[in-house]
Motif scaffolding. Structure first.
Motif, PDB file in Angstrom:
ATOM      1  N   MET A  67       0.821  -1.207   0.000  1.00 13.32           N
ATOM      2  CA  MET A  67       0.000   0.000   0.000  1.00 13.32           C
ATOM      3  C   MET A  67       0.860   1.265   0.000  1.00 13.32           C
ATOM      4  O   MET A  67       1.701   1.476   0.879  1.00 13.32           O
ATOM      5  CB  MET A  67      -0.904   0.038   1.245  1.00 13.32           C
ATOM      6  CG  MET A  67      -1.715  -1.226   1.489  1.00 13.32           C
ATOM      7  SD  MET A  67      -2.643  -1.819   0.070  1.00 13.32           S
ATOM      8  CE  MET A  67      -4.023  -0.691   0.063  1.00 13.32           C
ATOM      9  N   ALA A 111      -0.087   5.009   0.337  1.00 13.95           N
ATOM     10  CA  ALA A 111      -1.240   5.891   0.600  1.00 13.95           C
ATOM     11  C   ALA A 111      -0.764   7.354   0.605  1.00 13.95           C
ATOM     12  O   ALA A 111      -0.639   7.972  -0.450  1.00 13.95           O
ATOM     13  CB  ALA A 111      -1.912   5.476   1.894  1.00 13.95           C
ATOM     14  N   THR A 112      -0.456   7.922   1.794  1.00 11.16           N
ATOM     15  CA  THR A 112       0.061   9.296   1.805  1.00 11.16           C
ATOM     16  C   THR A 112       1.509   9.343   1.312  1.00 11.16           C
ATOM     17  O   THR A 112       2.010  10.406   0.939  1.00 11.16           O
ATOM     18  CB  THR A 112       0.047   9.890   3.228  1.00 11.16           C
ATOM     19  OG1 THR A 112       0.981   9.144   4.040  1.00 11.16           O
ATOM     20  CG2 THR A 112      -1.333   9.827   3.872  1.00 11.16           C
ATOM     21  N   ALA A 171      -1.969   5.491  -4.214  1.00  4.96           N
ATOM     22  CA  ALA A 171      -2.805   6.698  -4.334  1.00  4.96           C
ATOM     23  C   ALA A 171      -1.958   7.793  -4.972  1.00  4.96           C
ATOM     24  O   ALA A 171      -0.732   7.841  -4.755  1.00  4.96           O
ATOM     25  CB  ALA A 171      -3.273   7.138  -2.947  1.00  4.96           C
ATOM     26  N   LEU A 209      -7.663   9.194  -1.376  1.00  2.00           N
ATOM     27  CA  LEU A 209      -7.643   8.742   0.021  1.00  2.00           C
ATOM     28  C   LEU A 209      -8.900   9.222   0.730  1.00  2.00           C
ATOM     29  O   LEU A 209      -9.406  10.304   0.407  1.00  2.00           O
ATOM     30  CB  LEU A 209      -6.436   9.349   0.745  1.00  2.00           C
ATOM     31  CG  LEU A 209      -5.046   8.996   0.205  1.00  2.00           C
ATOM     32  CD1 LEU A 209      -3.979   9.824   0.939  1.00  2.00           C
ATOM     33  CD2 LEU A 209      -4.763   7.512   0.370  1.00  2.00           C
ATOM     34  N   TYR A 235      -7.068   6.118   4.076  1.00  2.00           N
ATOM     35  CA  TYR A 235      -7.197   4.826   3.382  1.00  2.00           C
ATOM     36  C   TYR A 235      -7.429   5.047   1.885  1.00  2.00           C
ATOM     37  O   TYR A 235      -8.135   5.986   1.482  1.00  2.00           O
ATOM     38  CB  TYR A 235      -8.339   3.988   3.978  1.00  2.00           C
ATOM     39  CG  TYR A 235      -7.869   3.278   5.228  1.00  2.00           C
ATOM     40  CD1 TYR A 235      -7.311   2.008   5.150  1.00  2.00           C
ATOM     41  CD2 TYR A 235      -7.931   3.902   6.460  1.00  2.00           C
ATOM     42  CE1 TYR A 235      -6.826   1.373   6.287  1.00  2.00           C
ATOM     43  CE2 TYR A 235      -7.449   3.285   7.610  1.00  2.00           C
ATOM     44  CZ  TYR A 235      -6.894   2.019   7.510  1.00  2.00           C
ATOM     45  OH  TYR A 235      -6.405   1.398   8.626  1.00  2.00           O
ATOM     46  N   ILE A 236      -6.825   4.154   1.104  1.00  2.00           N
ATOM     47  CA  ILE A 236      -6.911   4.286  -0.352  1.00  2.00           C
ATOM     48  C   ILE A 236      -8.316   3.895  -0.828  1.00  2.00           C
ATOM     49  O   ILE A 236      -8.888   2.901  -0.374  1.00  2.00           O
ATOM     50  CB  ILE A 236      -5.847   3.378  -1.028  1.00  2.00           C
ATOM     51  CG1 ILE A 236      -4.440   3.798  -0.572  1.00  2.00           C
ATOM     52  CG2 ILE A 236      -5.960   3.454  -2.551  1.00  2.00           C
ATOM     53  CD1 ILE A 236      -3.326   2.873  -1.050  1.00  2.00           C
ATOM     54  N   GLY A 271      -9.127   0.968  -3.148  1.00  2.00           N
ATOM     55  CA  GLY A 271      -8.184   0.252  -2.295  1.00  2.00           C
ATOM     56  C   GLY A 271      -8.569  -1.188  -2.031  1.00  2.00           C
ATOM     57  O   GLY A 271      -9.271  -1.838  -2.824  1.00  2.00           O
TER      58      GLY A 271
END
Ligand code: PRP
Ligand code: URA
Length: 208
Positions: A132, A134-135, A162, A187, A192-193, A196
């Motif tokens: 993952m 994400a940020t 993301a 997100l 959270y993606i 996702g």
């Protein structure tokens, strides 16, 4: 994005669908993630430089090929562990380091708790593994650490990314190539993606 490769293989798309599905149980999630990782490893290493070696078949001398640089796999704990088995299947002589990071649920900032990497990172191709992105906070912290330890050739490999995470890595580390199987929409308010696949660590280890 010039540093980003999206792995579009049909078998990867098939597997990603199973991984995204919330009805997929933990045991199937783990098995499918491992298989997907082997397919990803094939794509991520497609341009590796080779050197020529002399060998003999049972009949005569001939030339063969050897991968030029050692490969080091570095999963980000915990969820990155889910990619190691598949990568090792196709790169059996890889050494493996570990980086322990988790995201603080409030700040979304990475908190580190473990580092152990092989020596001679500087002459190796380092494949940093985390399903993952994400940020991008965890990935950037892991890349910072690997560079501090001497790594010069790093590829970051994720299953789902993301746009914010891709942007963060490419700004902080423009020389790191990124590979992912899907660039998702964005997100949610908890980082959270979307769409996702949820919390990858929890889905692998059944800790939800
Ligand atoms: C997840 C994931 C990444 C990180 C991504 O780990 O495996 O390491 O979040 O988020 P970011 O791009 O916003 O940093 P998590 O913190 O849930 O830890 P875990 O793998 O131990 O569950
Ligand atoms: N970590 C995960 O496991 N999933 C996300 O969607 C974002 C961070």
């Amino acid at each position: 994005m010039k540093n980003l490769t999206i792995i579009n293989h049909p078998l990867v798309k098939r597997d990603l669908t199973v991984l995204r599905n919330k009805q997929t149980p933990n045991n199937i999630f783990r098995a499918v993630l491992r298989r997907t990782a082997a397919l990803m490893a094939y794509e991520v290493t497609r341009d590796l430089p080779l050197k020529s070696v002399q060998i003999s078949t049972p009949l005569e001398a001939t030339k063969g090929s050897k991968v030029e640089k050692p490969i080091v796999l570095v999963p980000i704990l915990r969820a990155g562990l889910g990619l190691v088995g598949g990568f090792v299947e196709v790169i059996p002589d890889a050494n493996v380091g570990h980086i322990g990071l988790f995201r603080d649920e409030q700040s979304l900032r990475p908190v580190d708790y473990y580092f152990k990497v092989p020596k001679h990172l500087g002459t190796s191709l380092v494949l940093l593994l985390d399903p993952m992105l994400a940020t991008g906070g965890s990935a950037v912290a892991a890349i910072d650490y690997l560079k501090q330890k001497g790594a010069r050739m790093i590829r970051f490999v994720s299953l789902v990314a993301a746009p914010a995470g891709v942007k963060k890595i490419s700004q902080a580390h423009p020389n790191v190539r990124m590979y992912t199987c899907a660039l998702d929409r964005g997100l949610n308010e908890h980082g959270y993606i979307l769409p996702g696949l949820g919390d990858a660590g929890d889905r692998m280890f059944g800790t939800e």
